[in-house]
Design a protein around this motif. Structure first.
Motif, PDB file in Angstrom:
ATOM      1  N   CYS A   9      55.174  31.336  78.649  1.00  0.00           N
ATOM      2  CA  CYS A   9      56.469  31.770  79.169  1.00  0.00           C
ATOM      3  C   CYS A   9      56.431  31.769  80.694  1.00  0.00           C
ATOM      4  CB  CYS A   9      56.755  33.179  78.651  1.00  0.00           C
ATOM      5  SG  CYS A   9      58.372  33.805  79.073  1.00  0.00           S
ATOM      6  N   HIS A  10      57.497  31.315  81.300  1.00  0.00           N
ATOM      7  CA  HIS A  10      57.581  31.330  82.756  1.00  0.00           C
ATOM      8  C   HIS A  10      57.488  32.766  83.264  1.00  0.00           C
ATOM      9  CE1 HIS A  10      58.966  30.528  86.790  1.00  0.00           C
ATOM     10  NE2 HIS A  10      58.949  29.240  86.540  1.00  0.00           N
ATOM     11  N   LEU A  11      56.743  32.940  84.346  1.00  0.00           N
ATOM     12  CA  LEU A  11      56.520  34.255  84.926  1.00  0.00           C
ATOM     13  C   LEU A  11      57.824  34.999  85.268  1.00  0.00           C
ATOM     14  CD1 LEU A  11      53.765  34.865  87.506  1.00  0.00           C
ATOM     15  CD2 LEU A  11      56.052  35.664  88.035  1.00  0.00           C
ATOM     16  N   GLU A  12      58.745  34.284  85.845  1.00  0.00           N
ATOM     17  CA  GLU A  12      60.014  34.929  86.212  1.00  0.00           C
ATOM     18  C   GLU A  12      60.812  35.300  84.961  1.00  0.00           C
ATOM     19  OE1 GLU A  12      61.042  34.906  89.693  1.00  0.00           O
ATOM     20  OE2 GLU A  12      60.405  32.970  90.506  1.00  0.00           O
ATOM     21  N   THR A  13      60.571  34.554  83.907  1.00  0.00           N
ATOM     22  CA  THR A  13      61.260  34.832  82.649  1.00  0.00           C
ATOM     23  C   THR A  13      60.732  36.121  82.029  1.00  0.00           C
ATOM     24  OG1 THR A  13      61.488  32.463  82.342  1.00  0.00           O
ATOM     25  CG2 THR A  13      61.914  33.832  80.432  1.00  0.00           C
ATOM     26  N   VAL A  14      59.445  36.387  82.200  1.00  0.00           N
ATOM     27  CA  VAL A  14      58.861  37.642  81.713  1.00  0.00           C
ATOM     28  C   VAL A  14      59.585  38.818  82.366  1.00  0.00           C
ATOM     29  CG1 VAL A  14      56.789  39.060  81.581  1.00  0.00           C
ATOM     30  CG2 VAL A  14      56.595  36.567  81.396  1.00  0.00           C
ATOM     31  N   ARG A  15      59.732  38.735  83.677  1.00  0.00           N
ATOM     32  CA  ARG A  15      60.419  39.831  84.392  1.00  0.00           C
ATOM     33  C   ARG A  15      61.871  39.937  83.932  1.00  0.00           C
ATOM     34  NH1 ARG A  15      56.808  39.058  89.392  1.00  0.00           N
ATOM     35  NH2 ARG A  15      57.969  37.224  89.981  1.00  0.00           N
ATOM     36  N   TYR A  16      62.485  38.773  83.709  1.00  0.00           N
ATOM     37  CA  TYR A  16      63.859  38.758  83.215  1.00  0.00           C
ATOM     38  C   TYR A  16      63.960  39.455  81.850  1.00  0.00           C
ATOM     39  CZ  TYR A  16      68.081  36.879  81.077  1.00  0.00           C
ATOM     40  OH  TYR A  16      69.270  36.746  80.418  1.00  0.00           O
ATOM     41  N   TYR A  17      63.052  39.151  80.939  1.00  0.00           N
ATOM     42  CA  TYR A  17      63.063  39.776  79.617  1.00  0.00           C
ATOM     43  C   TYR A  17      62.867  41.287  79.731  1.00  0.00           C
ATOM     44  CZ  TYR A  17      62.799  35.189  77.296  1.00  0.00           C
ATOM     45  OH  TYR A  17      63.059  33.930  76.832  1.00  0.00           O
ATOM     46  N   GLU A  18      62.065  41.704  80.665  1.00  0.00           N
ATOM     47  CA  GLU A  18      61.885  43.145  80.866  1.00  0.00           C
ATOM     48  C   GLU A  18      63.192  43.764  81.372  1.00  0.00           C
ATOM     49  OE1 GLU A  18      58.586  44.257  83.392  1.00  0.00           O
ATOM     50  OE2 GLU A  18      59.614  46.107  83.980  1.00  0.00           O
ATOM     51  N   ARG A  19      63.806  43.061  82.319  1.00  0.00           N
ATOM     52  CA  ARG A  19      65.039  43.575  82.930  1.00  0.00           C
ATOM     53  C   ARG A  19      66.131  43.790  81.892  1.00  0.00           C
ATOM     54  NH1 ARG A  19      65.013  40.059  86.989  1.00  0.00           N
ATOM     55  NH2 ARG A  19      66.770  38.800  86.350  1.00  0.00           N
ATOM     56  N   ILE A  20      66.235  42.865  80.921  1.00  0.00           N
ATOM     57  CA  ILE A  20      67.291  42.997  79.912  1.00  0.00           C
ATOM     58  C   ILE A  20      66.814  43.816  78.708  1.00  0.00           C
ATOM     59  CG2 ILE A  20      68.391  40.840  80.622  1.00  0.00           C
ATOM     60  CD1 ILE A  20      67.214  39.572  78.050  1.00  0.00           C
ATOM     61  N   SER A  28      69.073  33.147  69.636  1.00  0.00           N
ATOM     62  CA  SER A  28      69.570  33.711  70.896  1.00  0.00           C
ATOM     63  C   SER A  28      68.775  34.973  71.211  1.00  0.00           C
ATOM     64  CB  SER A  28      71.045  34.061  70.778  1.00  0.00           C
ATOM     65  OG  SER A  28      71.217  35.205  69.962  1.00  0.00           O
ATOM     66  N   LEU A  29      68.856  35.423  72.432  1.00  0.00           N
ATOM     67  CA  LEU A  29      68.139  36.634  72.818  1.00  0.00           C
ATOM     68  C   LEU A  29      68.636  37.840  72.028  1.00  0.00           C
ATOM     69  CD1 LEU A  29      67.762  36.114  76.664  1.00  0.00           C
ATOM     70  CD2 LEU A  29      66.112  35.664  74.859  1.00  0.00           C
ATOM     71  N   GLU A  30      69.918  37.868  71.714  1.00  0.00           N
ATOM     72  CA  GLU A  30      70.452  38.983  70.921  1.00  0.00           C
ATOM     73  C   GLU A  30      69.905  38.947  69.496  1.00  0.00           C
ATOM     74  OE1 GLU A  30      71.800  41.783  71.985  1.00  0.00           O
ATOM     75  OE2 GLU A  30      71.353  40.783  73.870  1.00  0.00           O
ATOM     76  N   GLU A  31      69.801  37.743  68.939  1.00  0.00           N
ATOM     77  CA  GLU A  31      69.224  37.609  67.604  1.00  0.00           C
ATOM     78  C   GLU A  31      67.762  38.060  67.622  1.00  0.00           C
ATOM     79  OE1 GLU A  31      71.730  33.883  65.644  1.00  0.00           O
ATOM     80  OE2 GLU A  31      70.201  33.458  67.133  1.00  0.00           O
ATOM     81  N   ILE A  32      67.065  37.698  68.673  1.00  0.00           N
ATOM     82  CA  ILE A  32      65.653  38.064  68.796  1.00  0.00           C
ATOM     83  C   ILE A  32      65.501  39.579  68.921  1.00  0.00           C
ATOM     84  CG2 ILE A  32      63.585  37.832  70.238  1.00  0.00           C
ATOM     85  CD1 ILE A  32      64.640  34.995  70.928  1.00  0.00           C
ATOM     86  N   ARG A  33      66.432  40.169  69.667  1.00  0.00           N
ATOM     87  CA  ARG A  33      66.438  41.630  69.789  1.00  0.00           C
ATOM     88  C   ARG A  33      66.546  42.260  68.397  1.00  0.00           C
ATOM     89  NH1 ARG A  33      67.892  44.260  74.717  1.00  0.00           N
ATOM     90  NH2 ARG A  33      68.998  42.498  75.584  1.00  0.00           N
ATOM     91  N   SER A  34      67.459  41.742  67.586  1.00  0.00           N
ATOM     92  CA  SER A  34      67.600  42.236  66.213  1.00  0.00           C
ATOM     93  C   SER A  34      66.321  42.025  65.434  1.00  0.00           C
ATOM     94  CB  SER A  34      68.724  41.491  65.495  1.00  0.00           C
ATOM     95  OG  SER A  34      69.937  41.674  66.154  1.00  0.00           O
TER      96      SER A  34
END
Lengths: 128, 128
Positions: free
Chosen positions: A12-23, A59-65
């Motif tokens: 996973c891209h490093l900036e994407t890790v931070r993004y996933y944390e942020r959301i 999608s990220l929402e599906e993954i959240r579920s």
DNA sequence: CTAAAGCCTGTAGCTACTACGGAGTCAACC
DNA sequence: GGTTGACTCCGTAGTAGCTACAGGCTTTAG
């Protein structure tokens, strides 16, 4: 484990890790004295799950579920199955859409005789 | 012709018309005394071209190129053909991608026996 | 000790729209 | 003439899912 190690371990891209944390898709990790993120093996697992699900087009929402559902291990996985089937149906719908597009594009391209643009079959077709 | 008439005539959302103008895909129309946009038949034609191209999946940048190419009617349409073929190749690539996704999703769903989440084949597959 | 590499936050950019808010304009009806 | 409702204007912000800075700290290798 630092953020760049986590990124490497998961692809996973490093900036994407931070993004996933942020959301809120990844929990905020503990921090070193200097404020650096410090990850555990369980974070690698969770992020691998996310990366793999993304690769399958969820999608990220599906993954959240899915992540929430996965944490209640004692229950049946019917809801998980539901999310997967719904997603498959979406993929299949997109496939049908693209098949129709491809057919139409091929028709346009084959009809064109490469003379001047004024009579170009592609442009005429696009003009409706 | 007002903006809502243009929108109706082309099937394009009214706000999208303004958006296309803002990004330079449509020329700024003449204005009425009160500042209302006033469109001609040629604007309908141009926007129809855009809407139809979008429906075929061309990006706005590709459409920009197509519009420029179309305006030089005396030249051969080889470049137009090139844009169309490149786009078709992208659609086909996406098709292959989705086909692989669908296969994998189907495999996951079929393997799942709907017992508890701890042993759910879908979740295990997503975990890698 | 110094320089490079790595980390931090916050913000802006990408595609292609869509959806406001708040204000001005136009047509019809009474 | 007034008023109502539909239309238009502009600018900005939101959507998904990242990616890419800027400017400043920290760590590590030589």
């Amino acid at each position: 484990m630092r953020i760049s190690d986590l990124a490497k371990a998961t692809g996973c891209h490093l900036e994407t890790v931070r993004y996933y944390e942020r959301i809120g898709l990844l929990p905020p990790p503990v921090r070193s004295k200097a404020g650096y993120r410090d990850y555990r093996d369980s974070d690698v697992e969770r992020l691998r799950f996310v990366v793999r699900s993304r690769a399958l087009g969820f999608s990220l929402e599906e993954i959240r579920s899915l992540l929430t559902l996965a944490s209640r291990t004692e229950l049946s996985c019917k809801q998980v199955d539901g999310v997967a089937r719904t997603h498959l149906a979406q993929v299949e719908a997109k496939q049908r859409e693209l098949a129709a597009l491809a057919t139409e594009l091929r028709g346009m391209i084959e009809t064109c005789h490469h003379d001047t643009r004024a009579t170009c079959a592609i442009l005429q077709s696009l003009a409706g």
